[in-house]
Design an enzyme around this catalytic site. Structure first.
Site, short mmCIF file in Angstrom:
data_model
loop_
_atom_site.label_atom_id
_atom_site.label_comp_id
_atom_site.label_asym_id
_atom_site.label_seq_id
_atom_site.Cartn_x
_atom_site.Cartn_y
_atom_site.Cartn_z
N CYS A 121 0.87 -1.18 0.00
CA CYS A 121 0.00 0.00 0.00
C CYS A 121 0.91 1.24 0.00
O CYS A 121 1.81 1.33 0.83
CB CYS A 121 -0.87 -0.04 1.24
SG CYS A 121 -1.55 1.58 1.65
N GLU A 156 10.35 0.92 -11.30
CA GLU A 156 9.13 1.05 -12.13
C GLU A 156 7.89 1.33 -11.27
O GLU A 156 6.99 0.49 -11.14
CB GLU A 156 8.93 -0.19 -12.98
CG GLU A 156 10.01 -0.37 -14.03
CD GLU A 156 9.74 -1.51 -15.00
OE1 GLU A 156 8.94 -2.41 -14.67
OE2 GLU A 156 10.34 -1.52 -16.09
N CYS A 164 -7.43 0.37 0.36
CA CYS A 164 -7.61 0.22 1.81
C CYS A 164 -8.21 1.49 2.42
O CYS A 164 -8.26 2.55 1.78
CB CYS A 164 -6.28 -0.13 2.47
SG CYS A 164 -5.15 1.27 2.61
N GLU A 306 17.07 -0.15 -18.44
CA GLU A 306 16.91 -1.56 -18.78
C GLU A 306 16.68 -1.62 -20.29
O GLU A 306 15.67 -1.12 -20.78
CB GLU A 306 15.72 -2.19 -18.06
CG GLU A 306 15.86 -2.19 -16.55
CD GLU A 306 14.69 -2.85 -15.82
OE1 GLU A 306 13.89 -3.55 -16.46
OE2 GLU A 306 14.59 -2.64 -14.60
N TRP A 314 7.52 -13.95 -18.86
CA TRP A 314 7.44 -14.57 -17.53
C TRP A 314 6.97 -16.02 -17.63
O TRP A 314 7.41 -16.86 -16.88
CB TRP A 314 6.49 -13.76 -16.64
CG TRP A 314 7.16 -12.57 -15.99
CD1 TRP A 314 8.39 -12.07 -16.30
CD2 TRP A 314 6.66 -11.79 -14.91
NE1 TRP A 314 8.68 -11.00 -15.48
CE2 TRP A 314 7.63 -10.80 -14.61
CE3 TRP A 314 5.48 -11.80 -14.16
CZ2 TRP A 314 7.47 -9.85 -13.61
CZ3 TRP A 314 5.31 -10.86 -13.15
CH2 TRP A 314 6.29 -9.90 -12.88
#
Ligand code: GAL
Length: 669
Positions: A121, A156, A164, A306, A314
């Site tokens: 959070c 990033e 919340c 990068e 992934w």
């Protein structure tokens, strides 16, 4: 240890080349070999530690930097400097176990489970304190380490928002600070609709996409504010602890959920992570456009923090880089204002979610083809960097790139498939094909540096910006704007004005009606004055009545014959164009850009053949023209000026030949 000269002097962006490295993934015995191979490649920088929190603080409040010091020593002995990432994008398991409230709450009301990354959070006080503590400890420890030259905040910024109660209360407080009274807020958002007026600040919730559009827009602004505040807390500590080091952040180019202008304000310079989509060979337009936006955030050159080094993914992986391609994508970024390049990553990891995200080395750690190509590129970089130093891209064309309009359009696209960025692309790509550089800039920037300004879909048009573009054209500027411009005010209400509202006199048109065209609908249109004939208007049509504007393209269907699709009006010393639709034909945009360039008296240095990109950097070392062959064929390009290729040292007479994925860097005589 003895202090080194500061890496950053005011106004310059340091020039380095290197790689992202994760020594914590490998045994200590491997570190000296990695450092030696990096040195042999010509690398002089690595980024470290942005995911290493648990190694640096294995228990709350107990810090261990010995392993990192050792890795840094190997690098430094090999002439390699270091950028440290604050490690707050992934949290240690102990942190979540001890303080479960740090985890983000999803829209469903469920708290996320620990693991993956960027799932804290952003408001939570415990997380922020712990983030400050590790940042302070790192800054104190590395203040005098001569290898360390700079910092990357977190990694990033972005990701999903948190729903919340603390974030909700924070949103209410942020609104109270902005609006002062609920009366003011209710008026600004127009909460009379559906009986949605607020009588207490505590009634305000975190909106979903179907809530009040003004509320939604403010919520997007608030999300940026939260990240900027989180980043500020780290920046303040790093600046205090390491005043000689630079601070940057690795942005994500065309990422849409943060206002990057605001995130960049406190940074010394912007960095970004370039992962071009390896589709069929074509110009990686988005990598160029993102670079121009990244340069525009601070109107300053940037780093690539990068740069993809191989197939990525992934779960499944993409295609491999072809021979020459790894080098070429680096030159594309240099061409658009990158001053440093850092590849992601050094070696493909054998563990974790990114086992398929390939580095310069494979799982085997052997320096094969991609390493060799990076080495060639790095060695060339060292030869050309003195020429690049002090140069940047200085376009005569500016595109206003506005996050408020982007968010408002994404919330209410108005027609199927309408995306703010997709619309910017139509103009951007045609400019690139024409061989013309572009700045992507913040609305409100000084426009007088540009001969041509494009203001695409300025859905949210504050009166101040309308006044600014009117003055810009009056003083001789050329402006293009288009559909849905001027519909809304900053609060998200539609203006009580006939479109194009405040721009009516400037554009010399009136738009009383408009419509979305679904996929089955299209309107034939014809250009006059050399504009292409047989055009197809799709997606959306403003029914434009030209007052004192000229009609450049008109609709053909019987009920549309009184209406224009493209208009132009001379206004005082300048000229303003309005396009009220989307044309299916790419050739239309090429013709439009050709007309605008002529109108603005901009002559491209050369018009590249299809698939070849040109970009100019200029400055104290002269004019440097990059030529990039994005195709897999040999390209022959006429060069109408005297030049020398800095890569081959050859004089160029009349033309140059570029091999597949070949590049040239011409120093213009
Ligand atoms: C970037 C990120 C890196 C790595 C890479 C490949 O977005 O910053 O840490 O995850 O993607 O997935």
């Amino acid at each position: 240890m003895k202090k080194k000269t500061p890496a950053l002097t005011s106004g310059t962006v340091p020039q380095y080349i290197g790689v992202d490295y994760y020594p914590e993934h490998w045994t200590r015995e491997r570190w000296p070999l990695d450092a030696r191979l990096m040195k042999e490649a010509g690398f002089n920088v690595v980024r470290l530690a942005e995911f290493a929190w648990t190694f640096m603080e294995p228990e709350e409040g107990c810090f261990d930097f010995a392993w990192l010091d050792e890795a840094i020593t190997h690098l430094y002995k090999n002439g390699i400097s270091v950028i440290l990432g604050t490690p707050t994008a992934t949290m240690p398991a102990w942190l979540c176990r001890k303080y479960p409230e740090v985890m983000r709450v999803l829209e469903s009301g469920h708290r996320e489970i620990w693991g993956t990354r960027k799932n804290n959070c952003p408001t939570n006080g415990t997380y922020r304190l712990l983030s400050e503590r590790i940042t302070r400890a790192m800054a104190a420890h590395y203040t005098a380490n001569p290898a360390v030259i700079g910092w990357q905040t977190d990694n990033e910024f972005g990701g999903q928002p948190c729903y919340c109660d603390t974030c909700k209360v924070q949103f209410q407080e942020w609104l109270r600070a902005k609006y002062g009274t609920l009366d003011n807020l209710n008026k600004t958002w127009g909460t009379h609709f559906w009986s949605h007026s607020f009588r207490e600040w505590a009634e305000i919730m975190i909106p979903g996409e179907l809530h009040n559009p003004g509320m939604w827009l403010d919520y997007k602004r608030f999300v940026t504010w939260q990240e900027v505040r989180f980043q500020h807390e780290q920046i303040a500590l790093v600046r205090a602890g390491c005043p000689e080091h630079f601070i940057t952040h690795n942005c994500m180019g065309l990422y849409q959920n943060l206002n990057y202008y605001q995130l960049a304000e406190e940074l010394d310079f912007v960095s970004w992570d370039n992962y071009p989509v390896w589709g069929a060979p074509d110009i990686p337009y988005d990598a160029a456009m993102a670079a121009d936006l990244m340069r525009g955030l601070k109107r300053r050159n940037f780093w690539i923090m990068e740069q993809s080094a191989g197939p990525g993914g992934w779960n499944t992986m993409g295609r491999n880089v072809r021979p020459g391609e790894l080098r070429k994508v680096v030159y594309q970024q240099l061409a658009h204002g990158a001053d440093s390049i850092v590849w992601f990553r050094w070696r493909t990891c054998t563990a974790g979610r990114e086992q398929y995200w390939h580095g310069l080395l494979g799982h085997d750690g052997v320096p094969l083809r991609r390493y060799q190509e990076a080495r060639t590129t790095a060695q060339e970089f060292h030869k050309i960097k003195t020429h690049l130093a002090g140069t940047t891209v200085c376009p005569s064309v500016g595109i206003l790139y506005d996050y408020d309009s982007l968010w408002a359009v994404s919330n209410q696209p108005g027609f199927t498939g309408n995306q703010y960025v997709a619309n910017v692309r139509r103009y951007y790509q045609a400019l690139l094909r024409a061989g013309v550089n572009v700045d992507l800039i913040r609305p409100g920037s000084d426009l007088n540096a540009y001969r041509l300004v494009i203001m695409p879909q300025q859905f949210v048009l504050p009166d101040t910006l309308a006044d600014q573009v009117i003055a810009y054209v009056a003083q001789g500027g050329v402006l293009l704007t288009d559909f849905r411009t001027g519909v809304k005010d900053e609060g998200g209400l539609c203006y009580e004005r006939t479109l194009p509202g405040k721009l009516t006199d400037l554009l010399g048109i009136v738009i009383e009606e408009y419509e979305a065209l679904d996929d089955q609908m299209k309107y034939a249109a014809d250009g006059v004055e050399g504009f292409p004939k047989a055009l197809t208007a799709i997606k959306f049509a403003d029914w434009i009545t030209a007052g004192d504007a000229e009609v450049l393209v008109k609709y053909l269907p019987w009920h549309m014959q009184d209406f224009a699709a493209l208009t132009r009006k001379q206004h005082r010393k300048g000229c303003a164009y309005y396009l009220g639709t989307v044309f299916k034909e790419e050739s239309f945009y090429d013709a439009l850009i050709g007309t605008l360039l002529k109108s603005a008296r901009i002559t491209p240095l050369l018009t590249p053949p299809p698939g070849v990109e040109v970009s100019l950097r200029e400055g104290k070392t002269g004019r440097l023209l990059f030529l990039l062959n994005h195709t897999e064929e040999i390209q022959r390009i006429g060069i109408p000026f005297a030049a020398q290729d800095l890569l081959t040292r050859k004089k160029i007479v009349e033309r140059i030949e570029l091999e597949p994925y070949g590049v040239a860097l011409l120093k213009m005589g």
